[in-house]
Scaffold this motif. Structure first.
Motif, short mmCIF file in Angstrom:
data_model
loop_
_atom_site.label_atom_id
_atom_site.label_comp_id
_atom_site.label_asym_id
_atom_site.label_seq_id
_atom_site.Cartn_x
_atom_site.Cartn_y
_atom_site.Cartn_z
N UNK A 220 5.42 -4.77 -11.46
CA UNK A 220 4.62 -3.74 -10.81
C UNK A 220 5.44 -2.45 -10.77
N UNK A 221 4.85 -1.32 -11.15
CA UNK A 221 5.60 -0.06 -11.13
C UNK A 221 5.95 0.34 -9.69
N UNK A 222 7.17 0.83 -9.49
CA UNK A 222 7.59 1.28 -8.16
C UNK A 222 6.63 2.32 -7.59
N UNK A 223 6.13 3.18 -8.47
CA UNK A 223 5.26 4.28 -8.01
C UNK A 223 3.93 3.77 -7.43
N UNK A 224 3.57 2.51 -7.68
CA UNK A 224 2.32 1.95 -7.16
C UNK A 224 2.53 1.21 -5.83
N UNK A 225 3.79 1.08 -5.41
CA UNK A 225 4.12 0.30 -4.21
C UNK A 225 4.34 1.24 -3.03
N UNK A 226 3.78 0.87 -1.89
CA UNK A 226 3.90 1.65 -0.67
C UNK A 226 4.33 0.72 0.46
N UNK A 227 5.18 1.20 1.36
CA UNK A 227 5.77 0.35 2.39
C UNK A 227 5.56 0.96 3.78
N UNK A 228 5.16 0.11 4.72
CA UNK A 228 5.09 0.43 6.14
C UNK A 228 4.38 1.74 6.46
N UNK A 229 3.08 1.73 6.25
CA UNK A 229 2.27 2.88 6.63
C UNK A 229 1.27 2.45 7.70
N UNK A 230 0.83 3.42 8.47
CA UNK A 230 -0.11 3.15 9.57
C UNK A 230 -1.53 3.01 9.01
N UNK A 231 -2.24 2.03 9.54
CA UNK A 231 -3.66 1.84 9.24
C UNK A 231 -4.36 1.62 10.58
N UNK A 232 -5.54 2.22 10.75
CA UNK A 232 -6.29 2.03 12.00
C UNK A 232 -7.13 0.76 11.89
N UNK A 233 -6.93 -0.15 12.84
CA UNK A 233 -7.69 -1.39 12.90
C UNK A 233 -8.31 -1.47 14.30
N UNK A 234 -9.64 -1.47 14.36
CA UNK A 234 -10.35 -1.49 15.64
C UNK A 234 -9.86 -0.40 16.58
N UNK A 235 -9.65 0.81 16.02
CA UNK A 235 -9.24 1.96 16.81
C UNK A 235 -7.77 1.96 17.21
N UNK A 236 -7.01 0.95 16.78
CA UNK A 236 -5.59 0.88 17.14
C UNK A 236 -4.75 1.12 15.90
N UNK A 237 -3.61 1.80 16.09
CA UNK A 237 -2.69 2.02 14.97
C UNK A 237 -1.89 0.76 14.71
N UNK B 247 3.49 -4.01 3.06
CA UNK B 247 3.55 -3.52 1.68
C UNK B 247 2.13 -3.51 1.11
N UNK B 248 1.81 -2.46 0.36
CA UNK B 248 0.60 -2.47 -0.46
C UNK B 248 0.99 -2.06 -1.88
N UNK B 249 0.22 -2.55 -2.83
CA UNK B 249 0.33 -2.13 -4.22
C UNK B 249 -1.02 -1.55 -4.59
N UNK B 250 -0.99 -0.34 -5.13
CA UNK B 250 -2.22 0.35 -5.49
C UNK B 250 -2.63 0.05 -6.93
N UNK B 251 -3.91 0.20 -7.20
CA UNK B 251 -4.45 0.23 -8.56
C UNK B 251 -4.24 1.63 -9.11
N UNK C 269 -2.22 -6.52 -0.80
CA UNK C 269 -1.73 -6.30 0.56
C UNK C 269 -0.79 -7.44 0.90
N UNK C 270 0.40 -7.10 1.41
CA UNK C 270 1.42 -8.11 1.70
C UNK C 270 1.85 -8.02 3.15
N UNK C 271 1.89 -9.17 3.79
CA UNK C 271 2.39 -9.29 5.16
C UNK C 271 3.69 -10.07 5.11
N UNK C 272 4.77 -9.47 5.61
CA UNK C 272 6.09 -10.10 5.63
C UNK C 272 6.44 -10.49 7.06
N UNK C 273 6.94 -11.68 7.21
CA UNK C 273 7.41 -12.18 8.50
C UNK C 273 8.88 -12.58 8.35
N UNK C 274 9.59 -12.61 9.45
CA UNK C 274 10.96 -13.10 9.44
C UNK C 274 10.96 -14.58 9.09
N UNK C 275 12.06 -15.08 8.49
CA UNK C 275 12.09 -16.49 8.07
C UNK C 275 11.83 -17.49 9.20
#
Length: 147
Positions: free
Chosen positions: A53-70, A75-79, A87-93
């Motif tokens: 996946x090209x680096x330029x298509x990858x975005x990390x830790x941005x705010x999205x509004x869900x049910x009015x909450x930030x 991680x997301x990878x764009x088309x 869409x990727x969700x990372x959790x601690x081990x």
């Protein structure tokens, strides 16, 4: 840091005031090294090195509004057209991936409309493909390579 279920990668570290930071290739800066950040940098390298996946298509830790909450996605990878491919969700081990984790990424994806989802704690990885018509997802063995 704990060994994860990814190929071995080399990272840049910095130690300042007894705190270790790791270089994030996407944000182009050092980030405080936490267990979740350790997983996130591995996922990024996996996307770039293994899945091409090209680096330029990858975005990390941005705010999205869900049910009015930030909320903040990991991680997301764009088309090419700017829509969200993955869409990727990372959790601690030490965090167990369960239905709550999938509910969280599903809530984010109601807004973002990614075609693919990945949930990982660095040890266990889950990949899904969305079917928006049937409002369901199906599990995959792995993510598709970049096309």
């Amino acid at each position: 840091m704990q060994a994860l279920n990814f190929p071995h990668y080399s990272f840049r570290f910095k130690n300042s005031e007894n705190k270790v930071s790791i270089f994030d290739e996407i944000r182009k800066k050092f980030i405080l090294l936490t267990p979740e950040e350790w997983v996130r940098v591995h996922v990024i390298r996996y996307l770039i090195d293994e899945k091409k996946y090209p680096k330029s298509y990858i975005n990390v830790e941005k705010v999205v509004k869900v049910n009015g909450m930030n909320k903040r996605y990991d991680i997301v990878v764009f088309n090419k057209d700017g829509s969200i491919y993955l869409l990727i969700e990372c959790k601690a081990p030490e965090i167990t991936i369960n239905q709550t984790t999938f509910d969280q990424i599903a809530r984010y994806n109601m807004i973002l409309k990614a075609n693919y989802l990945m949930v990982t704690n660095g040890l266990n990885h889950y990949f899904c493909q969305m079917d928006f018509e049937k409002e369901q997802y199906s599990f995959l063995r792995e993510l598709p390579d970049f096309k």
